[in-house]
Design a protein around this motif. Structure first.
Motif, PDB file in Angstrom:
ATOM      1  N   THR A 263       0.847  -1.182   0.000  1.00  0.00           N
ATOM      2  CA  THR A 263       0.000   0.000   0.000  1.00  0.00           C
ATOM      3  C   THR A 263       0.884   1.233   0.000  1.00  0.00           C
ATOM      4  N   LEU A 264       0.610   2.120  -0.929  1.00  0.00           N
ATOM      5  CA  LEU A 264       1.353   3.358  -1.059  1.00  0.00           C
ATOM      6  C   LEU A 264       0.449   4.528  -0.686  1.00  0.00           C
ATOM      7  N   ASP A 265       1.033   5.542  -0.058  1.00  0.00           N
ATOM      8  CA  ASP A 265       0.319   6.802   0.102  1.00  0.00           C
ATOM      9  C   ASP A 265       0.319   7.448  -1.276  1.00  0.00           C
ATOM     10  N   ALA A 266      -0.858   7.822  -1.762  1.00  0.00           N
ATOM     11  CA  ALA A 266      -0.962   8.359  -3.114  1.00  0.00           C
ATOM     12  C   ALA A 266      -1.751   9.661  -3.086  1.00  0.00           C
ATOM     13  N   GLU A 267      -1.113  10.713  -3.541  1.00  0.00           N
ATOM     14  CA  GLU A 267      -1.750  12.022  -3.545  1.00  0.00           C
ATOM     15  C   GLU A 267      -1.912  12.501  -4.982  1.00  0.00           C
ATOM     16  N   LEU A 268      -3.159  12.788  -5.362  1.00  0.00           N
ATOM     17  CA  LEU A 268      -3.429  13.421  -6.645  1.00  0.00           C
ATOM     18  C   LEU A 268      -3.122  14.902  -6.465  1.00  0.00           C
ATOM     19  N   ASN A 269      -2.052  15.367  -7.121  1.00  0.00           N
ATOM     20  CA  ASN A 269      -1.657  16.767  -6.986  1.00  0.00           C
ATOM     21  C   ASN A 269      -2.584  17.691  -7.755  1.00  0.00           C
ATOM     22  N   GLY A 270      -3.328  17.134  -8.706  1.00  0.00           N
ATOM     23  CA  GLY A 270      -4.278  17.940  -9.461  1.00  0.00           C
ATOM     24  C   GLY A 270      -4.431  17.463 -10.883  1.00  0.00           C
ATOM     25  N   VAL A 271      -5.460  17.996 -11.518  1.00  0.00           N
ATOM     26  CA  VAL A 271      -5.733  17.757 -12.925  1.00  0.00           C
ATOM     27  C   VAL A 271      -5.787  19.129 -13.576  1.00  0.00           C
ATOM     28  N   ALA A 272      -5.059  19.306 -14.699  1.00  0.00           N
ATOM     29  CA  ALA A 272      -4.999  20.601 -15.361  1.00  0.00           C
ATOM     30  C   ALA A 272      -4.850  20.403 -16.870  1.00  0.00           C
ATOM     31  N   VAL A 273      -5.197  21.425 -17.613  1.00  0.00           N
ATOM     32  CA  VAL A 273      -5.013  21.416 -19.063  1.00  0.00           C
ATOM     33  C   VAL A 273      -3.740  22.189 -19.386  1.00  0.00           C
ATOM     34  N   ASP A 274      -2.843  21.558 -20.157  1.00  0.00           N
ATOM     35  CA  ASP A 274      -1.574  22.209 -20.492  1.00  0.00           C
ATOM     36  C   ASP A 274      -1.768  23.192 -21.657  1.00  0.00           C
ATOM     37  N   PRO A 275      -0.713  23.950 -22.030  1.00  0.00           N
ATOM     38  CA  PRO A 275      -0.845  24.941 -23.104  1.00  0.00           C
ATOM     39  C   PRO A 275      -1.220  24.338 -24.467  1.00  0.00           C
ATOM     40  N   TYR A 276      -1.099  23.012 -24.611  1.00  0.00           N
ATOM     41  CA  TYR A 276      -1.407  22.357 -25.878  1.00  0.00           C
ATOM     42  C   TYR A 276      -2.802  21.741 -25.878  1.00  0.00           C
ATOM     43  N   GLY A 277      -3.556  22.012 -24.813  1.00  0.00           N
ATOM     44  CA  GLY A 277      -4.930  21.522 -24.747  1.00  0.00           C
ATOM     45  C   GLY A 277      -5.071  20.104 -24.222  1.00  0.00           C
ATOM     46  N   GLN A 278      -3.970  19.530 -23.725  1.00  0.00           N
ATOM     47  CA  GLN A 278      -4.020  18.160 -23.190  1.00  0.00           C
ATOM     48  C   GLN A 278      -4.329  18.193 -21.698  1.00  0.00           C
ATOM     49  N   THR A 279      -5.189  17.280 -21.276  1.00  0.00           N
ATOM     50  CA  THR A 279      -5.515  17.179 -19.855  1.00  0.00           C
ATOM     51  C   THR A 279      -4.464  16.311 -19.175  1.00  0.00           C
ATOM     52  N   LYS A 280      -3.856  16.842 -18.113  1.00  0.00           N
ATOM     53  CA  LYS A 280      -2.793  16.153 -17.376  1.00  0.00           C
ATOM     54  C   LYS A 280      -3.238  15.917 -15.940  1.00  0.00           C
ATOM     55  N   ALA A 281      -2.737  14.852 -15.352  1.00  0.00           N
ATOM     56  CA  ALA A 281      -2.973  14.556 -13.936  1.00  0.00           C
ATOM     57  C   ALA A 281      -1.642  14.167 -13.310  1.00  0.00           C
ATOM     58  N   GLY A 282      -1.351  14.738 -12.145  1.00  0.00           N
ATOM     59  CA  GLY A 282      -0.076  14.471 -11.484  1.00  0.00           C
ATOM     60  C   GLY A 282      -0.269  13.801 -10.140  1.00  0.00           C
TER      61      GLY A 282
ATOM     62  N   LEU B 114       4.295  10.543 -10.881  1.00  0.00           N
ATOM     63  CA  LEU B 114       3.761  10.208 -12.203  1.00  0.00           C
ATOM     64  C   LEU B 114       2.886  11.335 -12.721  1.00  0.00           C
ATOM     65  N   GLN B 115       3.080  11.671 -13.981  1.00  0.00           N
ATOM     66  CA  GLN B 115       2.168  12.591 -14.659  1.00  0.00           C
ATOM     67  C   GLN B 115       1.565  11.850 -15.830  1.00  0.00           C
ATOM     68  N   PHE B 116       0.241  11.878 -15.892  1.00  0.00           N
ATOM     69  CA  PHE B 116      -0.492  11.187 -16.937  1.00  0.00           C
ATOM     70  C   PHE B 116      -1.128  12.183 -17.894  1.00  0.00           C
ATOM     71  N   THR B 117      -1.298  11.749 -19.135  1.00  0.00           N
ATOM     72  CA  THR B 117      -2.009  12.508 -20.155  1.00  0.00           C
ATOM     73  C   THR B 117      -3.276  11.749 -20.516  1.00  0.00           C
ATOM     74  N   LYS B 118      -4.392  12.449 -20.480  1.00  0.00           N
ATOM     75  CA  LYS B 118      -5.687  11.841 -20.812  1.00  0.00           C
ATOM     76  C   LYS B 118      -5.735  11.583 -22.320  1.00  0.00           C
ATOM     77  N   GLU B 119      -6.103  10.350 -22.669  1.00  0.00           N
ATOM     78  CA  GLU B 119      -6.242  10.001 -24.074  1.00  0.00           C
ATOM     79  C   GLU B 119      -7.510  10.634 -24.642  1.00  0.00           C
ATOM     80  N   ALA B 120      -7.414  11.123 -25.856  1.00  0.00           N
ATOM     81  CA  ALA B 120      -8.580  11.781 -26.479  1.00  0.00           C
ATOM     82  C   ALA B 120      -9.651  10.776 -26.850  1.00  0.00           C
TER      83      ALA B 120
END
Length: 173
Positions: A111-130, A167-173
């Protein structure tokens, strides 16, 4: 129930690292250079998300060539026989990520402590989650059993290994 949104890893903004005490007086940090991860969610809500990640054990880097060669050997990862370590999640409640970690041929629930730092849209219009994930494992649980003791009686490598996964993820379109 299957998740309908796939998130892929942004490797340039991600790291799988570890910290381990050396001779109980200093900390050695290392990371895996070759790794991948995915997350599957219902939309942008990560609660209950499915996470998977894997790292090539031969890609270990502690900034010391001799130490890295030793870590790839059968004393530790045996990268030739067990080229990957993997993690497959079982549950994520927004704060704790539980899943099966496989190193060598041994799988243990961690079990890991896991913190979602946030979800944001980058300057290229991609949704990112960290995410920032941390936890401690006992390396001997995974048959990473090499040990030595100094003349003064200090253990050379601690059994406890702190994992630090950013980890930073990019939402697939």
């Amino acid at each position: 129930m299957s998740k309908n949104t796939t998130w892929t890893l942004d490797n340039t903004h991600s790291e799988i690292a570890f910290k381990v005490k050396h001779m109980m007086i200093s900390t050695v940090t290392g990371h895996f250079e070759d790794f991948e991860a995915t997350a599957k969610t219902d939309g942008d809500d990560f609660k209950g998300a499915d996470f998977n990640f894997s790292a090539k054990t031969a890609s270990i880097n502690t900034k010391n060539k001799d130490r890295d060669t030793h870590l790839r050997s059968d004393d530790f990862f045996n990268s030739e026989k067990f080229p990957e370590m993997t993690f497959v999640s079982k549950s994520f409640d927004g704060e704790k990520l539980t899943g099966d970690l496989t190193i060598r041929d041994i799988t243990k629930e961690v079990t890991l402590d896991a913190e979602l730092n946030g979800v944001a849209v980058d300057p290229y219009g991609q949704t990112k989650a960290g995410f920032e994930m941390t936890g401690t494992i006992n390396r001997k649980d995974f048959n990473l059993t090499w040990s030595a003791v100094t003349e003064a009686g200090s253990i050379v490598v601690s059994d406890k290994v702190k994992m630090v996964v950013d980890l930073q993820f990019t939402k697939e379109a």
